[in-house]
Design a protein around this motif. Structure first.
Motif, PDB file in Angstrom:
ATOM      1  N   SER A 190      74.067  67.513  55.430  1.00 14.78           N
ATOM      2  CA  SER A 190      72.646  67.507  55.761  1.00 14.78           C
ATOM      3  C   SER A 190      72.473  66.876  57.130  1.00 14.78           C
ATOM      4  CB  SER A 190      71.857  66.715  54.711  1.00 14.78           C
ATOM      5  OG  SER A 190      70.509  66.548  55.107  1.00 14.78           O
ATOM      6  N   ASP A 191      71.393  67.257  57.824  1.00 16.72           N
ATOM      7  CA  ASP A 191      71.051  66.572  59.073  1.00 16.72           C
ATOM      8  C   ASP A 191      69.807  65.704  58.900  1.00 16.72           C
ATOM      9  OD1 ASP A 191      69.078  68.495  58.888  1.00 16.72           O
ATOM     10  OD2 ASP A 191      69.381  69.331  60.902  1.00 16.72           O
ATOM     11  N   ASP A 192      69.447  65.419  57.652  1.00 13.63           N
ATOM     12  CA  ASP A 192      68.239  64.666  57.315  1.00 13.63           C
ATOM     13  C   ASP A 192      68.502  63.168  57.476  1.00 13.63           C
ATOM     14  OD1 ASP A 192      65.864  63.699  56.293  1.00 13.63           O
ATOM     15  OD2 ASP A 192      65.896  64.969  54.503  1.00 13.63           O
ATOM     16  N   VAL A 193      67.700  62.505  58.292  1.00 20.50           N
ATOM     17  CA  VAL A 193      67.877  61.064  58.508  1.00 20.50           C
ATOM     18  C   VAL A 193      66.712  60.260  57.938  1.00 20.50           C
ATOM     19  CG1 VAL A 193      69.286  61.418  60.562  1.00 20.50           C
ATOM     20  CG2 VAL A 193      66.811  61.126  60.811  1.00 20.50           C
ATOM     21  N   ARG A 194      65.856  60.905  57.155  1.00 23.75           N
ATOM     22  CA  ARG A 194      64.733  60.185  56.568  1.00 23.75           C
ATOM     23  C   ARG A 194      65.250  59.121  55.594  1.00 23.75           C
ATOM     24  NH1 ARG A 194      61.252  65.234  54.535  1.00 23.75           N
ATOM     25  NH2 ARG A 194      63.399  65.980  54.173  1.00 23.75           N
ATOM     26  N   ASP A 195      64.811  57.888  55.808  1.00 21.84           N
ATOM     27  CA  ASP A 195      65.232  56.750  54.991  1.00 21.84           C
ATOM     28  C   ASP A 195      66.748  56.745  54.801  1.00 21.84           C
ATOM     29  OD1 ASP A 195      65.016  54.406  53.605  1.00 21.84           O
ATOM     30  OD2 ASP A 195      64.275  55.296  51.746  1.00 21.84           O
ATOM     31  N   SER A 196      67.457  56.966  55.893  1.00 20.70           N
ATOM     32  CA  SER A 196      68.917  57.013  55.832  1.00 20.70           C
ATOM     33  C   SER A 196      69.494  55.612  55.739  1.00 20.70           C
ATOM     34  CB  SER A 196      69.474  57.706  57.079  1.00 20.70           C
ATOM     35  OG  SER A 196      70.865  57.484  57.190  1.00 20.70           O
TER      36      SER A 196
ATOM     37  N   ALA B  85      74.990  43.654  68.278  1.00 22.81           N
ATOM     38  CA  ALA B  85      76.166  44.490  68.504  1.00 22.81           C
ATOM     39  C   ALA B  85      75.819  45.702  69.365  1.00 22.81           C
ATOM     40  CB  ALA B  85      76.736  44.963  67.170  1.00 22.81           C
ATOM     41  N   GLN B  86      76.831  46.230  70.034  1.00 24.11           N
ATOM     42  CA  GLN B  86      76.708  47.513  70.708  1.00 24.11           C
ATOM     43  C   GLN B  86      77.176  48.584  69.727  1.00 24.11           C
ATOM     44  OE1 GLN B  86      78.281  47.787  74.726  1.00 24.11           O
ATOM     45  NE2 GLN B  86      78.256  45.552  74.931  1.00 24.11           N
ATOM     46  N   VAL B  87      76.287  49.496  69.390  1.00 16.84           N
ATOM     47  CA  VAL B  87      76.534  50.441  68.301  1.00 16.84           C
ATOM     48  C   VAL B  87      76.640  51.861  68.844  1.00 16.84           C
ATOM     49  CG1 VAL B  87      75.670  51.361  66.124  1.00 16.84           C
ATOM     50  CG2 VAL B  87      75.254  48.954  66.724  1.00 16.84           C
ATOM     51  N   ARG B  88      77.698  52.550  68.431  1.00 17.42           N
ATOM     52  CA  ARG B  88      77.861  53.958  68.787  1.00 17.42           C
ATOM     53  C   ARG B  88      78.000  54.754  67.487  1.00 17.42           C
ATOM     54  NH1 ARG B  88      82.511  54.196  72.209  1.00 17.42           N
ATOM     55  NH2 ARG B  88      81.208  53.462  73.911  1.00 17.42           N
ATOM     56  N   VAL B  89      77.136  55.764  67.314  1.00 20.98           N
ATOM     57  CA  VAL B  89      77.025  56.507  66.056  1.00 20.98           C
ATOM     58  C   VAL B  89      77.578  57.919  66.203  1.00 20.98           C
ATOM     59  CG1 VAL B  89      75.413  57.338  64.284  1.00 20.98           C
ATOM     60  CG2 VAL B  89      74.935  55.193  65.509  1.00 20.98           C
ATOM     61  N   HIS B  90      78.314  58.350  65.182  1.00 21.69           N
ATOM     62  CA  HIS B  90      78.763  59.740  65.098  1.00 21.69           C
ATOM     63  C   HIS B  90      78.264  60.358  63.800  1.00 21.69           C
ATOM     64  CE1 HIS B  90      81.484  62.975  63.738  1.00 21.69           C
ATOM     65  NE2 HIS B  90      81.473  63.318  65.008  1.00 21.69           N
ATOM     66  N   ASP B  91      77.920  61.631  63.858  1.00 25.45           N
ATOM     67  CA  ASP B  91      77.604  62.396  62.655  1.00 25.45           C
ATOM     68  C   ASP B  91      77.841  63.871  62.983  1.00 25.45           C
ATOM     69  OD1 ASP B  91      75.840  62.007  59.873  1.00 25.45           O
ATOM     70  OD2 ASP B  91      75.663  64.007  60.762  1.00 25.45           O
ATOM     71  N   PRO B  92      78.414  64.638  62.047  1.00 31.78           N
ATOM     72  CA  PRO B  92      78.698  66.052  62.345  1.00 31.78           C
ATOM     73  C   PRO B  92      77.456  66.894  62.611  1.00 31.78           C
ATOM     74  CG  PRO B  92      80.026  65.297  60.495  1.00 31.78           C
ATOM     75  CD  PRO B  92      79.019  64.216  60.781  1.00 31.78           C
TER      76      PRO B  92
ATOM     77  N   ASN C  51      68.717  64.291  65.384  1.00 28.87           N
ATOM     78  CA  ASN C  51      67.649  63.698  64.577  1.00 28.87           C
ATOM     79  C   ASN C  51      67.710  62.179  64.604  1.00 28.87           C
ATOM     80  OD1 ASN C  51      66.676  66.219  63.882  1.00 28.87           O
ATOM     81  ND2 ASN C  51      67.713  66.285  61.904  1.00 28.87           N
ATOM     82  N   ALA C  52      68.927  61.639  64.578  1.00 31.49           N
ATOM     83  CA  ALA C  52      69.087  60.183  64.616  1.00 31.49           C
ATOM     84  C   ALA C  52      68.619  59.625  65.954  1.00 31.49           C
ATOM     85  CB  ALA C  52      70.542  59.810  64.367  1.00 31.49           C
ATOM     86  N   ARG C  53      68.965  60.294  67.028  1.00 33.41           N
ATOM     87  CA  ARG C  53      68.568  59.830  68.354  1.00 33.41           C
ATOM     88  C   ARG C  53      67.043  59.819  68.500  1.00 33.41           C
ATOM     89  NH1 ARG C  53      71.386  63.084  71.212  1.00 33.41           N
ATOM     90  NH2 ARG C  53      73.081  61.721  71.906  1.00 33.41           N
ATOM     91  N   ALA C  54      66.367  60.776  67.878  1.00 31.00           N
ATOM     92  CA  ALA C  54      64.913  60.832  67.954  1.00 31.00           C
ATOM     93  C   ALA C  54      64.269  59.631  67.257  1.00 31.00           C
ATOM     94  CB  ALA C  54      64.401  62.133  67.329  1.00 31.00           C
ATOM     95  N   VAL C  55      64.932  59.113  66.230  1.00 28.33           N
ATOM     96  CA  VAL C  55      64.397  57.969  65.479  1.00 28.33           C
ATOM     97  C   VAL C  55      64.836  56.648  66.087  1.00 28.33           C
ATOM     98  CG1 VAL C  55      64.339  56.835  63.215  1.00 28.33           C
ATOM     99  CG2 VAL C  55      64.351  59.337  63.363  1.00 28.33           C
ATOM    100  N   HIS C  56      66.085  56.585  66.529  1.00 31.13           N
ATOM    101  CA  HIS C  56      66.641  55.344  67.083  1.00 31.13           C
ATOM    102  C   HIS C  56      67.285  55.622  68.449  1.00 31.13           C
ATOM    103  CE1 HIS C  56      65.968  52.643  63.717  1.00 31.13           C
ATOM    104  NE2 HIS C  56      66.381  53.588  62.896  1.00 31.13           N
ATOM    105  N   PRO C  57      66.461  55.828  69.473  1.00 33.49           N
ATOM    106  CA  PRO C  57      67.019  56.110  70.800  1.00 33.49           C
ATOM    107  C   PRO C  57      67.751  54.922  71.409  1.00 33.49           C
ATOM    108  CG  PRO C  57      64.641  55.793  70.918  1.00 33.49           C
ATOM    109  CD  PRO C  57      64.995  55.840  69.463  1.00 33.49           C
ATOM    110  N   GLU C  58      67.554  53.717  70.846  1.00 32.67           N
ATOM    111  CA  GLU C  58      68.202  52.538  71.401  1.00 32.67           C
ATOM    112  C   GLU C  58      69.691  52.480  71.075  1.00 32.67           C
ATOM    113  OE1 GLU C  58      66.989  51.438  67.210  1.00 32.67           O
ATOM    114  OE2 GLU C  58      66.186  52.643  68.866  1.00 32.67           O
ATOM    115  N   LEU C  59      70.123  53.262  70.097  1.00 35.90           N
ATOM    116  CA  LEU C  59      71.535  53.292  69.744  1.00 35.90           C
ATOM    117  C   LEU C  59      72.283  54.282  70.632  1.00 35.90           C
ATOM    118  CD1 LEU C  59      71.228  53.383  65.832  1.00 35.90           C
ATOM    119  CD2 LEU C  59      71.445  51.377  67.315  1.00 35.90           C
ATOM    120  N   GLN C  60      73.593  54.110  70.727  1.00 33.84           N
ATOM    121  CA  GLN C  60      74.435  55.069  71.451  1.00 33.84           C
ATOM    122  C   GLN C  60      74.968  56.095  70.457  1.00 33.84           C
ATOM    123  OE1 GLN C  60      77.418  53.204  74.025  1.00 33.84           O
ATOM    124  NE2 GLN C  60      76.273  51.287  73.897  1.00 33.84           N
ATOM    125  N   TYR C  61      75.270  57.288  70.962  1.00 30.76           N
ATOM    126  CA  TYR C  61      75.733  58.365  70.080  1.00 30.76           C
ATOM    127  C   TYR C  61      76.923  59.068  70.700  1.00 30.76           C
ATOM    128  CZ  TYR C  61      71.363  57.528  67.678  1.00 30.76           C
ATOM    129  OH  TYR C  61      70.337  56.920  66.998  1.00 30.76           O
TER     130      TYR C  61
END
Length: 443
Positions: free
Chosen positions: A322-328, A342-349, A354-364
């Protein structure tokens, strides 16, 4: 049959495509012209395995088309499936029926005599009867039981079909809609609308309770030096309990389980029966606490503080496929780790955008290896199959410290430790710690 689907979000888009696949002529309706245009080209607005192919086939055959006109929908057919969202009401645990009422009121002037409005949205008990009075038309309820990542299969090969009706004519019409599935042996449960409305909320609340129960036990396991995975396996062997949803870890999220247990609690309180489901508040609290426990685990694994640490997060969607990040839960943990410095870098297939739209402060990162570069700790937060297939020896060459927190309890700790990793998990003892008088075999 000529059927309309009002609302082409997650439930509506899947339902419309599957109805067309069953051989019906289907008109999907949505107020968003960009969404209807994309769907008309066979492009779903979200990731769901198998849906793109199904949607394109239905559109190409001409059995499925889309419009923004409710007037057109009213003239198209006599059976209308209502699939709009029912989010949690702002400032309350109750369901927000704004979209349900708006769609029904807008459709009402265009309904022909004998029209049937069939709700599929997850709503508080009593909604169908209230809508019937509001519209002066027959309203039935046919709850959806879709699992994100398996929605097409769940629609075309359901475990059961539940309909809440007030007339034999409405029941007969819905039997006709699902004839191919009934001929394949799918159980068909016809009941009254209130019971049908309660089935979805009750089912999700039970599943949430089962998840939170095993997660509550995982806290006890940590304190006692027991192994929650072995505990869950032993419990699941009991045919009265079963293994499904006894999955200790980070807990549940998404747009259904958290919202539904709160909505059921709120409706019970409105009916003067809040005490009957008061335990669901604790179910909710246990689930939320798992996120904090995961952050604390990460902090312990790096020596006591996350400030200034590089953290790789594997997973952003609330569940795999799923690409759903609601209440993830995964994103909630990533955000909490970030707020601890911490400096956070996120991966998801699938869910990075969608994650970047909710949390642009994180790195991806679009590549797992890139996400893990120079990491002081890796957090495994969404159980995508790709993560179970990672080579821990290869990954150890790119991180700063080979330390991983398996918040989903699905990685093989022996394999990772053999590659030099320190592995932490919720509800599991440290390696070599004795439980029940002997070393824990799974470690």
């Amino acid at each position: 049959m000529r059927l309309t689907v009002i609302g082409t979000g997650y439930v509506g888009a899947v339902h419309a495509a599957c109805l067309a696949d069953l051989g019906h002529d289907v008109l999907g309706v949505d107020i968003d012209p960009e969404r209807t245009a994309a769907l008309a080209c066979g492009r779903p607005p979200f990731y769901e395995p198998g849906l793109s192919e199904l949607l394109k086939r239905a559109v190409d055959t001409g059995r499925l088309r889309f419009t923004t006109s409710l007037a057109e929908a009213g003239h198209f057919g006599d059976t209308h499936f209502l699939c709009v969202g029912t989010p949690q009401r702002p400032g309350s645990h109750a369901a927000d029926l704004t979209y349900v009422h708006a769609a029904a009121d807008a459709l009402a002037p265009h309904l022909r005599d004998g029209a049937l409005l069939v709700g599929k949205s997850t709503v508080p008990v009593g909604t169908a009867d209230a809508l019937a009075e509001r519209l002066c038309a027959e309203v039935a309820w046919n709850p959806e039981f879709l699992r994100e990542g398996c929605a097409v299969e769940d629609t075309l090969c359901p475990e059961r079909i539940v309909v809440g009706v007030r007339s034999a004519e409405a029941e007969g019409r819905l039997r006709a809609v699902y004839t191919p599935l009934l001929q394949a042996g799918t159980p068909f449960i016809a009941t009254d609308p209130p019971t049908a409305e309660l089935v979805k909320l009750a089912s999700n609340s039970f599943l949430a309770t089962k998840i939170s129960f095993i997660n509550a036990l995982s806290e006890i396991c940590e304190a006692a030096g027991a192994d929650v995975l072995t505990l869950a396996e032993a419990m699941g062997r009991d045919s009265r309990i079963g293994p499904h949803f006894l999955a200790p870890g980070l807990g549940f999220g998404g747009s259904c389980l958290p919202k539904d247990i709160r909505a059921l609690t709120a409706r019970a309180e409105e009916l003067g029966k809040g005490g009957s489901v008061s335990f669901l508040r604790q179910v909710d609290a246990i689930n939320t606490r798992q996120r904090l426990r995961t952050v604390d685990l990460a902090e312990r694994l790096v020596g006591g503080t996350l400030a200034g640490r590089h953290v790789a997060v594997l997973g952003a969607a609330f569940k795999p496929l799923s690409d759903d990040v609601r209440d993830s839960p995964a994103l909630a943990v990533a955000d909490a780790v970030h707020r601890r410095g911490a400096q956070v870098r996120v991966h998801d297939p699938e869910a990075v955008d969608n994650a970047r739209a909710v949390h642009p402060e994180l790195q991806y990162a679009l590549d797992v290896t890139k996400a893990c570069e120079d990491a002081d700790v890796v957090l495994h937060l969404t159980e995508w199959p790709q993560y179970r297939e990672l080579d821990p020896a290869a990954l150890a060459t790119v991180v700063r410290a080979p330390v991983i927190a398996d918040a989903r309890n699905v990685l093989d700790p022996l394999t990772w430790r053999a590659a030099g990793w320190t592995v932490g998990a919720l509800g599991r003892p440290e390696p070599g710690r004795r439980t029940g008088g002997r070393p824990c075999a799974s470690w």
